[in-house]
Design an enzyme around this catalytic site. Structure first.
Site, PDB file in Angstrom:
ATOM      1  N   GLU A  52       2.800  25.157 -21.573  1.00  0.00           N
ATOM      2  CA  GLU A  52       3.460  24.473 -20.460  1.00  0.00           C
ATOM      3  C   GLU A  52       4.920  24.177 -20.797  1.00  0.00           C
ATOM      4  OE1 GLU A  52       3.705  19.980 -18.792  1.00  0.00           O
ATOM      5  OE2 GLU A  52       1.842  20.605 -19.772  1.00  0.00           O
ATOM      6  N   ASP A  56       7.962  25.990 -18.632  1.00  0.00           N
ATOM      7  CA  ASP A  56       8.942  25.210 -17.877  1.00  0.00           C
ATOM      8  C   ASP A  56      10.348  25.736 -18.129  1.00  0.00           C
ATOM      9  OD1 ASP A  56       9.832  22.690 -16.408  1.00  0.00           O
ATOM     10  OD2 ASP A  56      10.789  22.384 -18.347  1.00  0.00           O
ATOM     11  N   ASP A 125       1.305  22.141 -14.056  1.00  0.00           N
ATOM     12  CA  ASP A 125       1.365  22.366 -15.503  1.00  0.00           C
ATOM     13  C   ASP A 125       0.736  23.711 -15.877  1.00  0.00           C
ATOM     14  OD1 ASP A 125       2.563  19.911 -15.783  1.00  0.00           O
ATOM     15  OD2 ASP A 125       0.772  18.881 -16.525  1.00  0.00           O
ATOM     16  N   GLU A 128       2.993  26.650 -15.026  1.00  0.00           N
ATOM     17  CA  GLU A 128       4.026  26.828 -16.041  1.00  0.00           C
ATOM     18  C   GLU A 128       3.454  27.480 -17.299  1.00  0.00           C
ATOM     19  OE1 GLU A 128       6.822  22.994 -14.783  1.00  0.00           O
ATOM     20  OE2 GLU A 128       5.443  22.846 -16.479  1.00  0.00           O
TER      21      GLU A 128
END
Length: 235
Positions: A52, A56, A125, A128
């Protein structure tokens, strides 16, 4: 070697998800990890929090690139809200819903019982983390192509999405010499762990609009956007 191959073999459901995603994994264990929430993780089953973190940043780079190239005259002040609209958790969660990511998300019992497959935070989450898995499996070109495909409609309409509807509606009201709009909670439905809020936005001339969402903030923004469309078109 046989045990490892079996351990990293994708289920039929995960293969179907990978097809919807648009990437064939050479290292399927990356996708399995990306779809494993911390509540279902263990020493032998790594979860997706590290992915995650990486995903991102990968998403941020690709979206920054796309916005930078799309509008060569835009200032930093114009690019920033567009960027925020495209990378925020709600957007990632919406993209995840479009490809039914929740159906293959691995959750612990408590998260499963509390509606984790529908939660914005968990879906965002995991989305990502999946992007990170694609990046590690296929490189930057592969994940860039995937992001530009799944985010295309939002990138094309980002100027509208980047507008803060509540601020724009308040500015409209002030320009008319009226007080700020009111936001009234009309209804709260659904179970305690996954409530749905219905909010009505009102202006002093009697016009109003309602919207529902999983948080008050999102419902207020959606109601403001709907009302703003009405007042701007005179309907």
């Amino acid at each position: 070697m046989v045990r490892r191959a079996e351990a990293t073999k994708l289920s039929a459901e995960m293969k179907a998800f990978a097809a919807r995603l648009g990437h064939e994994f050479q290292r399927p264990e990356l996708l399995i990890r990306a779809l494993t929430h911390a509540s279902a993780g263990s020493i032998t089953r790594p979860h997706n929090q590290r992915l995650e973190f990486l995903g991102d940043r990968v998403l941020g780079l690709v979206i920054s690139e796309a916005l930078f190239s799309a509008d060569k005259k835009a200032t930093e002040g114009q690019l920033a809200p567009r960027y925020n609209a495209l990378v925020r958790k709600e957007t990632c969660a919406d993209i995840a819903r479009q490809m039914d990511l929740g159906a293959v998300l691995r959750l612990g019992r408590s998260e499963m019982l509390s509606g984790g497959r529908r939660k914005n935070a968990l879906l965002g989450d995991a989305m990502e983390a999946v992007l990170a898995a694609v990046y590690l499996d296929g490189g930057l070109d592969a994940v860039r192509s995937l992001i530009l495909h799944h985010w295309k409609q939002r990138i094309d309409g980002v100027e509208q999405d980047a507008r803060d509807a509540k601020t724009a509606l308040q500015e409209w009201a002030q320009a008319q010499g009226n007080p700020p709009p009111d936001y009234v909670e009309i209804e709260r439905s659904g179970p305690p762990h996954a409530p749905v809020f219905t909010i009505e936005a009102r202006v002093t001339d009697g016009r109003s609009a309602r919207a529902s969402a999983g948080s008050k903030r999102m419902a207020e923004q959606a109601a403001a956007k709907a009302l703003l469309a009405r007042v701007e078109t005179g309907s």
